[in-house]
Design a protein around this motif. Structure first.
Motif, PDB file in Angstrom:
ATOM      1  N   PRO A 128       2.638 -45.989  -7.321  1.00 10.33           N
ATOM      2  CA  PRO A 128       2.033 -44.773  -6.755  1.00 10.33           C
ATOM      3  C   PRO A 128       1.601 -43.795  -7.857  1.00 10.33           C
ATOM      4  O   PRO A 128       2.167 -43.796  -8.947  1.00 10.33           O
ATOM      5  CB  PRO A 128       3.161 -44.187  -5.900  1.00 10.33           C
ATOM      6  CG  PRO A 128       4.421 -44.719  -6.501  1.00 10.33           C
ATOM      7  CD  PRO A 128       4.074 -46.108  -6.999  1.00 10.33           C
ATOM      8  N   GLU A 129       0.587 -43.003  -7.560  1.00  9.99           N
ATOM      9  CA  GLU A 129       0.099 -42.015  -8.505  1.00  9.99           C
ATOM     10  C   GLU A 129       0.867 -40.705  -8.380  1.00  9.99           C
ATOM     11  O   GLU A 129       1.346 -40.358  -7.306  1.00  9.99           O
ATOM     12  CB  GLU A 129      -1.390 -41.743  -8.292  1.00  9.99           C
ATOM     13  CG  GLU A 129      -2.277 -42.927  -8.589  1.00  9.99           C
ATOM     14  CD  GLU A 129      -3.740 -42.570  -8.442  1.00  9.99           C
ATOM     15  OE1 GLU A 129      -4.039 -41.437  -7.992  1.00  9.99           O
ATOM     16  OE2 GLU A 129      -4.597 -43.419  -8.763  1.00  9.99           O
ATOM     17  N   VAL A 130       0.969 -40.005  -9.509  1.00  5.76           N
ATOM     18  CA  VAL A 130       1.562 -38.670  -9.535  1.00  5.76           C
ATOM     19  C   VAL A 130       0.442 -37.685  -9.839  1.00  5.76           C
ATOM     20  O   VAL A 130      -0.269 -37.856 -10.841  1.00  5.76           O
ATOM     21  CB  VAL A 130       2.666 -38.573 -10.603  1.00  5.76           C
ATOM     22  CG1 VAL A 130       3.156 -37.137 -10.738  1.00  5.76           C
ATOM     23  CG2 VAL A 130       3.818 -39.484 -10.235  1.00  5.76           C
ATOM     24  N   PRO A 131       0.227 -36.685  -9.019  1.00 10.30           N
ATOM     25  CA  PRO A 131      -0.835 -35.695  -9.305  1.00 10.30           C
ATOM     26  C   PRO A 131      -0.662 -35.109 -10.699  1.00 10.30           C
ATOM     27  O   PRO A 131       0.431 -34.652 -11.065  1.00 10.30           O
ATOM     28  CB  PRO A 131      -0.648 -34.641  -8.210  1.00 10.30           C
ATOM     29  CG  PRO A 131       0.014 -35.373  -7.086  1.00 10.30           C
ATOM     30  CD  PRO A 131       0.922 -36.378  -7.735  1.00 10.30           C
ATOM     31  N   ASN A 132      -1.737 -35.202 -11.486  1.00  5.61           N
ATOM     32  CA  ASN A 132      -1.763 -34.674 -12.854  1.00  5.61           C
ATOM     33  C   ASN A 132      -0.764 -35.376 -13.765  1.00  5.61           C
ATOM     34  O   ASN A 132      -0.307 -34.810 -14.757  1.00  5.61           O
ATOM     35  CB  ASN A 132      -1.513 -33.169 -12.860  1.00  5.61           C
ATOM     36  CG  ASN A 132      -2.517 -32.420 -12.037  1.00  5.61           C
ATOM     37  OD1 ASN A 132      -3.720 -32.670 -12.130  1.00  5.61           O
ATOM     38  ND2 ASN A 132      -2.046 -31.506 -11.201  1.00  5.61           N
ATOM     39  N   GLY A 133      -0.420 -36.633 -13.424  1.00  6.10           N
ATOM     40  CA  GLY A 133       0.490 -37.412 -14.260  1.00  6.10           C
ATOM     41  C   GLY A 133      -0.083 -38.783 -14.548  1.00  6.10           C
ATOM     42  O   GLY A 133      -1.122 -39.183 -14.005  1.00  6.10           O
ATOM     43  N   TYR A 134       0.590 -39.550 -15.412  1.00 10.49           N
ATOM     44  CA  TYR A 134       0.159 -40.900 -15.738  1.00 10.49           C
ATOM     45  C   TYR A 134       1.392 -41.726 -16.090  1.00 10.49           C
ATOM     46  O   TYR A 134       2.487 -41.198 -16.324  1.00 10.49           O
ATOM     47  CB  TYR A 134      -0.837 -40.896 -16.903  1.00 10.49           C
ATOM     48  CG  TYR A 134      -0.282 -40.375 -18.201  1.00 10.49           C
ATOM     49  CD1 TYR A 134       0.220 -41.237 -19.170  1.00 10.49           C
ATOM     50  CD2 TYR A 134      -0.258 -39.002 -18.456  1.00 10.49           C
ATOM     51  CE1 TYR A 134       0.734 -40.746 -20.363  1.00 10.49           C
ATOM     52  CE2 TYR A 134       0.249 -38.504 -19.643  1.00 10.49           C
ATOM     53  CZ  TYR A 134       0.743 -39.385 -20.596  1.00 10.49           C
ATOM     54  OH  TYR A 134       1.254 -38.901 -21.766  1.00 10.49           O
ATOM     55  N   ILE A 135       1.202 -43.057 -16.107  1.00 16.28           N
ATOM     56  CA  ILE A 135       2.295 -43.990 -16.357  1.00 16.28           C
ATOM     57  C   ILE A 135       2.415 -44.241 -17.846  1.00 16.28           C
ATOM     58  O   ILE A 135       1.414 -44.484 -18.533  1.00 16.28           O
ATOM     59  CB  ILE A 135       2.067 -45.303 -15.593  1.00 16.28           C
ATOM     60  CG1 ILE A 135       2.067 -45.040 -14.091  1.00 16.28           C
ATOM     61  CG2 ILE A 135       3.119 -46.333 -15.955  1.00 16.28           C
ATOM     62  CD1 ILE A 135       1.701 -46.239 -13.249  1.00 16.28           C
ATOM     63  N   LEU A 136       3.653 -44.228 -18.349  1.00 12.96           N
ATOM     64  CA  LEU A 136       3.912 -44.486 -19.762  1.00 12.96           C
ATOM     65  C   LEU A 136       4.119 -45.970 -19.983  1.00 12.96           C
ATOM     66  O   LEU A 136       4.900 -46.619 -19.267  1.00 12.96           O
ATOM     67  CB  LEU A 136       5.151 -43.716 -20.233  1.00 12.96           C
ATOM     68  CG  LEU A 136       5.043 -42.190 -20.298  1.00 12.96           C
ATOM     69  CD1 LEU A 136       6.410 -41.582 -20.572  1.00 12.96           C
ATOM     70  CD2 LEU A 136       4.073 -41.793 -21.384  1.00 12.96           C
ATOM     71  N   GLY A 137       3.456 -46.512 -21.023  1.00 13.06           N
ATOM     72  CA  GLY A 137       3.721 -47.879 -21.464  1.00 13.06           C
ATOM     73  C   GLY A 137       3.306 -48.952 -20.472  1.00 13.06           C
ATOM     74  O   GLY A 137       2.594 -48.702 -19.488  1.00 13.06           O
ATOM     75  N   ASN A 138       3.750 -50.202 -20.764  1.00 15.41           N
ATOM     76  CA  ASN A 138       3.445 -51.347 -19.918  1.00 15.41           C
ATOM     77  C   ASN A 138       4.477 -51.457 -18.790  1.00 15.41           C
ATOM     78  O   ASN A 138       5.591 -50.930 -18.886  1.00 15.41           O
ATOM     79  CB  ASN A 138       3.455 -52.633 -20.737  1.00 15.41           C
ATOM     80  CG  ASN A 138       2.359 -52.639 -21.789  1.00 15.41           C
ATOM     81  OD1 ASN A 138       1.300 -52.078 -21.563  1.00 15.41           O
ATOM     82  ND2 ASN A 138       2.624 -53.265 -22.924  1.00 15.41           N
ATOM     83  N   TYR A 139       4.103 -52.185 -17.768  1.00 13.55           N
ATOM     84  CA  TYR A 139       5.025 -52.402 -16.652  1.00 13.55           C
ATOM     85  C   TYR A 139       4.597 -53.659 -15.924  1.00 13.55           C
ATOM     86  O   TYR A 139       3.472 -54.155 -16.063  1.00 13.55           O
ATOM     87  CB  TYR A 139       5.021 -51.202 -15.693  1.00 13.55           C
ATOM     88  CG  TYR A 139       3.695 -50.975 -15.001  1.00 13.55           C
ATOM     89  CD1 TYR A 139       3.407 -51.611 -13.787  1.00 13.55           C
ATOM     90  CD2 TYR A 139       2.729 -50.159 -15.563  1.00 13.55           C
ATOM     91  CE1 TYR A 139       2.199 -51.425 -13.164  1.00 13.55           C
ATOM     92  CE2 TYR A 139       1.511 -49.964 -14.945  1.00 13.55           C
ATOM     93  CZ  TYR A 139       1.256 -50.594 -13.733  1.00 13.55           C
ATOM     94  OH  TYR A 139       0.048 -50.402 -13.121  1.00 13.55           O
TER      95      TYR A 139
END
Length: 591
Positions: A128-139
């Motif tokens: 899921p997306e986080v408003p004004n956020g991003y995912i760190l690294g690989n997954y």
């Protein structure tokens, strides 16, 4: 003297405008894979998407060999999304599916931002997306996998859980991360400056300032930027007080006064206060005391005053508050009568005027001429002679030197006081360079001796060494400005400038320049000559003054055959180490 700062063009006194260095084109000025951006007083280069500068800065000026190299986008993990393998290419990258994954909705290779292809396996899907956020690294999206979140630039988070896990039902846990926007608040106050507009306080916002009246910012634009720390950056440019320098005050037409000013980078309208004190030659009438205000935006103001004839005057010129100035004072007599009127200059060195004497009456005129040069303090020319004529429109041509400021006093025998005018002669071509011509063959390149030219016809602004194909020797024009730097040429068919030294950096002692020594002279690179090519080396001396440019050229050497090898260059360098050190030092200051 008044000259424009580096990066500006103009006469340095009434006008200095920005020089657009980018007008030659992005690749010519900055190199391949770049875009050029002009700034006030300079420029900078930016690499195109997919490339970065070799000096690791976002912007650069290519005077140190910096160029744009390919970015390995694959250094950033997760470029090709889950199950993808990144392969770097020139200016971009390609994606392939790793072992255990298959491409879906399209072929390989693919680009994640352009193609619909993806590498899939049965999993929880996209986190899921986080408003004004991003995912760190690989997954991965298999059962038990975790993704970590962080806020985008310009946002910050509290101590919330930043992890989301893939659960047994094949769904991701809802992330609890909440990203709030950074705010820097109101921009800081800058001394003697006014904030322009109402800027935002979010990350990256810029607050712009303008100096108050009577102040200027010689360092350029004043700005403050909202940073990721929630604070505004300090302004490195300050507003300094403009002090108007009033100088070279002189009298003309008996009761008129003119002067020159240096009021900063711009000449706004200035209010002058002129205090007049006059002492009469007789006691019949009282002395003359008066204060006059005068407003103009001219760099050479002049005003005619209502003065009494036959009076000894002292005139003080200053500026009205809040503008400060260095005042000027001039003393003079107002003549009782004057027989010279409507004096004018023609053909640069000739004068004509109207005589108020009756026709067929001879009049003797006394000329006192003084010449000075700002660039040659030891120069002084003085002439005194008489001219007798009965013409009512006399004319006389003077034997004046080029590139010189003259003060000319003309007094008629029937007049009590002279008329003084200023005259400036234009520069002419500088003397031909004093060189020792040589011809080199078989890979031996010349070591050329540069001698300082005499400033007889105007100030010497620069010395340039031009490398031209031998075939262009007969068609080369000295006034041509086509020759560019070595790196800006796609080929050397038109030649290039190998070295440039400013006139003020060339001493009376002769200097040596080794062609092809791989050093920078000014902004130009002294590149090695190509093997088995024939060249001619030209020395060009340039004189510039009052928007006039004159050049003189001389053939310095002819080079036939191959250029020096690396071993020969090392030998030449050791043989002229002292000259190289001196020229490198001068080049540093020229830049």
């Amino acid at each position: 003297m008044c000259i424009c700062n580096y990066g500006f063009v103009g006469n340095g006194r009434t006008q200095c405008i920005d020089k657009n260095e980018c007008q030659l084109g992005d690749s010519v000025v900055c190199g391949n894979h770049t875009s050029c951006h002009n700034t006030l007083g300079g420029f900078y280069c930016v690499c195109l998407e997919g490339y970065r500068a070799t000096n690791h800065n976002k912007t650069f000026i290519p005077n140190d060999g910096t160029f744009c190299a390919d970015i390995d986008e694959c250094e950033v993990s997760g470029r090709c999304r889950r199950g993808g393998r990144c392969v770097n290419t020139q200016g971009s990258f390609e994606c392939y599916c790793m072992a255990g994954y298959l491409p879906e909705n399209g072929p390989e290779p693919f680009h994640p931002t352009r193609d619909a292809t993806s590498c899939t396996e049965i999993d929880c899907g996209t986190p899921p997306e986080v408003p004004n956020g991003y995912i760190l690294g690989n997954y991965t999206s298999r059962l038990g996998s975790q993704v970590h979140y962080a806020c985008k630039e310009g946002f910050f988070s509290g101590p919330d859980n930043i992890v989301s896990s893939c659960t047994a039902p094949g769904t991701w846990e809802p992330p609890k991360l909440k990203c709030q926007e950074i705010s820097c608040g109101r921009p800081p106050a800058v001394q003697h400056a006014i904030l322009v507009g109402n800027p935002n306080s979010v990350l990256g916002s810029e607050a712009h300032y303008v100096c108050q009246e009577g102040f200027e910012s010689p360092g350029g634009r004043i700005a403050s930027v909202c940073t990721e720390k929630g604070t505004w950056t300090d302004t490195t440019v300050a507003c300094t007080e403009i002090i108007t320098e009033i100088n070279n005050a002189s009298v003309f037409n008996n009761t008129c006064v003119r002067w020159q000013i240096n009021a900063g980078r711009m000449n706004p309208k200035i209010v002058y206060v002129i205090n007049i004190k006059g002492q009469r030659l007789d006691s019949v009438e009282s002395d003359h005391t008066e204060t006059v205000t005068f407003t103009t935006d001219s760099g050479t103001p002049e005003v005619c005053l209502d003065l009494y004839p036959g009076t000894n005057y002292t005139v003080n010129i200053s500026t009205a508050p809040p503008r400060r100035s260095t005042p000027a004072t001039i003393g003079f007599w107002t003549a009782v009568k004057q027989t010279i009127d409507n004096i004018s200059i023609f053909n640069e060195t000739c004068l004509k005027w109207r005589s108020m004497k009756t026709a067929d009456t001879q009049e003797m005129y006394l000329f006192r001429i003084q010449g000075q040069r700002w660039y040659q303090k030891e120069f002084a020319q003085e002439m005194i002679f008489n001219v007798t004529t009965s013409s009512q429109t006399p004319e006389v041509c003077l034997d004046l030197r080029p590139g010189t400021n003259y003060s000319i006093s003309i007094q008629a025998l029937s007049s009590e006081f002279p008329v003084v005018i200023s005259l400036t002669t234009q520069i002419t071509e500088p003397p031909l360079p004093e060189i020792d011509f040589s011809t080199m063959q078989g890979g031996i390149l010349p070591r050329l001796r540069l001698k300082k030219a005499k400033e007889d016809n105007g100030p010497i602004s620069s010395y340039q060494v031009l490398v031209l194909p031998l075939a262009l020797q007969s068609t080369f024009s000295c006034e041509s400005v086509e020759a560019a730097s070595f790196f800006s040429n796609t080929s050397d068919a038109d030649g290039y400038v190998a070295a440039e030294l400013l006139g003020k950096h060339v001493t009376d002692d002769a200097l040596e320049i080794s062609i092809g020594d791989r050093l920078y002279y000014g902004k130009y690179y002294n590149a090695p000559l190509k093997a088995s090519s024939d060249y001619c080396i030209v020395l060009r001396i340039t004189s510039e003054w009052n928007k006039v440019r004159r050049c003189s050229c001389a053939l310095w050497a002819q080079v036939k055959g191959s250029s020096l090898t690396l071993q020969q260059m090392a030998g030449v360098g050791l043989g002229s180490v002292v000259a190289v050190i001196i020229l490198a030092f001068l080049s540093f200051f020229a830049v």
